[in-house]
Design a protein around this motif. Structure first.
Motif, mmCIF file in Angstrom:
data_model
loop_
_atom_site.group_PDB
_atom_site.id
_atom_site.type_symbol
_atom_site.label_atom_id
_atom_site.label_comp_id
_atom_site.label_asym_id
_atom_site.label_seq_id
_atom_site.Cartn_x
_atom_site.Cartn_y
_atom_site.Cartn_z
ATOM 1 N N VAL A 1 -9.069 7.218 -2.971
ATOM 2 C CA VAL A 1 -8.583 6.071 -3.735
ATOM 3 C C VAL A 1 -7.197 6.414 -4.275
ATOM 4 N N ALA A 2 -6.246 5.533 -4.008
ATOM 5 C CA ALA A 2 -4.884 5.701 -4.518
ATOM 6 C C ALA A 2 -4.673 4.713 -5.662
ATOM 7 N N THR A 3 -4.247 5.220 -6.823
ATOM 8 C CA THR A 3 -3.959 4.366 -7.979
ATOM 9 C C THR A 3 -2.447 4.243 -8.101
ATOM 10 N N LYS A 4 -1.966 3.009 -8.016
ATOM 11 C CA LYS A 4 -0.528 2.746 -8.028
ATOM 12 C C LYS A 4 -0.169 1.906 -9.238
ATOM 13 N N ALA B 1 0.845 -1.197 0.000
ATOM 14 C CA ALA B 1 0.000 0.000 0.000
ATOM 15 C C ALA B 1 0.880 1.246 0.000
ATOM 16 N N PRO B 2 0.455 2.301 -0.679
ATOM 17 C CA PRO B 2 1.255 3.535 -0.700
ATOM 18 C C PRO B 2 1.417 4.100 0.714
ATOM 19 N N GLU B 3 2.521 4.777 0.933
ATOM 20 C CA GLU B 3 2.721 5.486 2.197
ATOM 21 C C GLU B 3 1.882 6.758 2.144
ATOM 22 N N TYR B 4 0.754 6.721 2.840
ATOM 23 C CA TYR B 4 -0.237 7.788 2.736
ATOM 24 C C TYR B 4 -0.215 8.668 3.977
ATOM 25 N N ALA B 5 0.044 9.950 3.787
ATOM 26 C CA ALA B 5 0.007 10.940 4.875
ATOM 27 C C ALA B 5 -1.155 11.877 4.605
ATOM 28 N N PRO B 6 -2.316 11.667 5.223
ATOM 29 C CA PRO B 6 -3.530 12.400 4.858
ATOM 30 C C PRO B 6 -3.586 13.837 5.333
ATOM 31 N N VAL C 1 -1.644 14.753 -6.107
ATOM 32 C CA VAL C 1 -0.242 14.336 -6.029
ATOM 33 C C VAL C 1 0.051 13.627 -4.710
ATOM 34 N N ASN C 2 -0.501 14.152 -3.609
ATOM 35 C CA ASN C 2 -0.215 13.554 -2.303
ATOM 36 C C ASN C 2 -1.458 13.115 -1.544
ATOM 37 N N GLY C 3 -2.639 13.365 -2.102
ATOM 38 C CA GLY C 3 -3.862 12.907 -1.454
ATOM 39 C C GLY C 3 -4.245 13.700 -0.224
ATOM 40 N N SER D 1 4.606 4.480 -9.082
ATOM 41 C CA SER D 1 4.088 5.850 -9.028
ATOM 42 C C SER D 1 2.658 5.786 -8.514
ATOM 43 N N VAL D 2 2.258 6.851 -7.803
ATOM 44 C CA VAL D 2 0.956 6.857 -7.142
ATOM 45 C C VAL D 2 0.241 8.181 -7.417
ATOM 46 N N SER D 3 -1.045 8.110 -7.674
ATOM 47 C CA SER D 3 -1.894 9.298 -7.752
ATOM 48 C C SER D 3 -3.135 9.039 -6.911
#
Length: 475
Positions: free
Chosen positions: A172-175, A114-119, A296-298, A198-200
Motif C-alpha cells: 500500500v502506497a500512501t500519497k 499513482a506513484p511511480e512504483y519500482a518494486p 521509503v521506496n517500497g 510525498s509517498v510512503s
C-alpha cells in the motif's frame, strides 16, 4: 425656671425594678439578645443588590458624563470597535469560503496519479490502483503558486491537502499532495497539477512466492557468500566442488517450506529446499532467506541467507535400490568362460553414505554374481567346472575419486567381496559411463590363483576373468 426640681420629680415617679428573672428566663433573654445582635451584623441580599445597583448606576452615570465631555473621542473609539468586528466577521466568512470537501474528494480521484512504483526483483509486479481518498484540510490563499495557472476573472484561490492510498494487494502506497483551486464566478475550479507530493509504502503481504522462485539465483548468490564466510571463519571447506550454488542448482526442483510475514516489523522469512538430482547423484540445499521491506521506496531487500553446510556435498541417494546387470562381455588372457550370460547380476544398494565430501562416500548392500574359480578352458565355453554362484554377499563399495578408466566414468565405486576359498572377487561400478548420464556398468573380476606345470616344473599362475554387465535400476 427651676428645672432641677422637675427632674427630681420624674426620678421619684419611675417604677421600681421588677424582681430578678429566673434562670430559664435569663437563658432565653440571653439567646434572644445574641440573635438580635447577629441579625444586626449580617447583611441582607436586598442590601447587597441595592449597593451593587447603586454602584453600576453611578459608574454608568460617570461614563455617560465622560462621553458627553469627550464626545468626539468616544465616537472614534466606537467606530474602531465596529470596524474590528466587521473585519473579524469578514475574515471568518472568507476563511470558510473554500472548496467543499465533496468537491475536493471527487477531484482528487481524477487528478491524483499513482506513484511511480519500482518494486525491485522481489516485489509484486502488479500496478498500484487508488483505493481511498481523504481530505485533510482546505484554506484560502492570496494567489496560486504557479502564476501560469492564474485564472482570468478569478475572485479567489484556495488549496486543499489530501491523502490517497494506492495498493495492489501486496503493498500500500500512501500519497499526500496539495491541489490548487480558483473561484471563477460562484464555482471553484481545479487548476494545475498536484504539488508537494510525498509517498510512503507499507507491505500488507510478504514477498510474492512467484518472485522468490523467479529470482532463486539471487538467493543462491547470497547463500554462496554466506558459505564462503562460514568456511573462512572455520578455516576449512564445506565440500566445495569448485562449482557455485547457482551452477549446482541450475534447474533444481524447488519447494517453499514456510513463509513467515511480520506486518508490524515489516519483514519476512522464507524457507526453501532445492534438490538437484539425476539418476545417480543429488545435491540438497536448504535456504532460509530473510527479507526486509523499505517504506521509503517500497522494495523488498534480502538481508541475509542461511545455507546448510553440506549444500555443495554430492550425495548418492539416487543409487539406493535394486539394480540388475545384463551380461555383455568377458575379458581374460585365454579362452573365455561365458557362464555369466546365464546368470544375471543382481545388486541391492541399501544405503549411500557420505563423509568428508565425495572422498568418504560409499555404497553398502549385497550382490549376487558368478565367480570363475578355475583355469582357462581349452576353448570358449558356456560354463566351466569351478564356476560358483555367489548369492547375497555383503558389499561395501568405496568412492573411487576421479576418472576410472576401467569403467570410463567420473563416478565410480570399487568393492572387494569377502575372500572365498577359490579366490577373490572385486566389483567396479561406473555411473554416467562415457558421459552418458543414463548409462551404468559393473565389472566383476575374479582372481583365481592356480599352480601350473611347464615341462613338469610347477609354477604359480594367477588367472583373471572380468565379466562386464550393463546395469539398470529396478526399484
Amino acid at each position: 425656671m427651676d428645672t432641677s426640681h422637675e427632674e427630681d420629680k420624674k426620678t421619684l415617679e419611675r417604677p421600681l425594678p421588677a424582681e430578678p428573672p429566673t434562670e430559664e428566663l435569663g437563658r432565653a433573654q440571653g439567646q434572644a439578645a445574641r440573635n438580635d445582635a447577629g441579625a444586626r451584623a449580617r447583611p441582607h441580599l436586598s442590601d447587597v443588590t441595592g449597593i451593587t445597583g447603586s454602584y453600576l448606576r453611578a459608574s454608568f452615570d460617570d461614563l455617560l458624563a465622560a462621553c458627553k465631555r469627550h464626545k468626539g473621542g468616544c465616537l472614534a473609539f466606537g467606530a474602531i470597535l465596529v470596524a474590528c468586528a466587521f473585519i473579524l466577521a469578514s475574515a471568518a466568512l472568507h476563511a470558510r469560503n473554500v472548496p467543499g470537501t465533496d468537491l475536493v474528494e471527487k477531484d482528487a480521484w481524477a487528478r491524483l496519479s499513482a506513484p511511480e512504483y519500482a518494486p525491485g526483483v522481489f516485489g509484486s509486479q502488479d500496478n498500484l490502483y487508488m483505493s481511498e481518498v481523504k481530505v485533510d484540510s482546505q484554506r484560502r490563499v492570496v494567489r496560486t503558486n504557479d502564476s501560469s495557472q492564474a485564472q482570468f476573472g478569478a475572485s479567489g484561490y484556495a488549496e486543499a491537502h489530501v491523502t490517497a492510498k494506492f495498493g495492489n494487494g501486496s503493498v500500500v502506497a500512501t500519497k499526500t499532495a496539495t491541489l490548487s483551486y480558483a473561484k471563477v464566478g460562484s464555482t471553484w475550479q481545479g487548476i494545475g497539477g498536484e504539488a508537494d507530493a510525498s509517498v510512503s509504502y507499507e507491505a500488507v503481504a510478504g514477498v510474492p512466492r512467484a518472485q522468490v522462485l523467479a529470482n532463486l539465483d539471487d538467493l543462491l548468490a547470497e547463500g554462496e557468500r554466506s558459505l564462503k564466510a562460514a568456511a573462512k571463519t572455520a578455516g576449512g571447506s564445506t565440500g566445495d566442488t569448485g562449482l557455485t550454488l547457482a551452477q549446482i542448482f541450475d534447474g533444481a526442483k524447488v519447494s517453499v517450506e514456510s513463509e513467515d510475514f511480520n506486518g508490524e516489523a515489516q519483514n519476512e522469512t522464507v524457507s526453501l529446499t532445492c534438490v538437484k538430482a539425476n539418476s545417480f547423484e543429488s545435491y540438497t540445499c536448504r535456504l532460509t532467506a530473510h527479507f526486509a521491506f523499505r517504506p521509503v521506496n517500497g522494495v523488498w531487500e534480502v538481508e541475509s541467507v542461511e545455507v546448510n553446510d553440506d549444500a555443495k556435498t554430492r550425495t548418492f541417494q539416487p543409487l539406493v535400490g535394486t539394480w540388475e546387470g545384463t551380461f555383455q562381455s568377458q575379458e581374460t588372457d585365454g579362452a573365455k568362460c561365458l557362464g555369466a550370460g546365464a546368470s544375471p547380476l543382481s545388486v541391492t544398494f541399501e544405503a549411500a553414505e557420505t563423509a568428508d565430501g565425495d572422498a568418504g562416500a560409499r555404497l553398502t548392500g549385497s550382490i549376487s554374481a558368478l565367480a570363475h574359480f578355475h583355469e582357462h578352458p581349452s576353448a570358449d565355453s558356456a560354463a566351466c567346472d569351478g564356476d560358483e554362484a555367489l548369492a547375497d554377499v555383503r558389499l561395501v563399495a568405496n568412492y573411487y575419486g576421479g576418472h576410472n578408466d576401467d569403467v570410463d566414468s567420473d563416478l565410480a565405486f570399487v568393492a572387494a567381496l569377502p575372500e572365498e576359498v577359490g579366490g577373490t572377487v572385486t566389483v567396479t561400478f561406473g555411473f554416467g559411463v562415457g558421459g552418458d548420464p543414463t548409462q551404468a556398468v559393473a565389472r566383476v573380476q575374479t582372481t583365481y590363483p592356480h599352480k601350473g606345470t611347464f615341462l613338469f616344473i610347477p609354477y604359480d599362475q594367477t588367472i583373471t576373468y572380468t565379466d562386464v554387465y550393463l546395469l539398470r535400476k529396478l526399484s
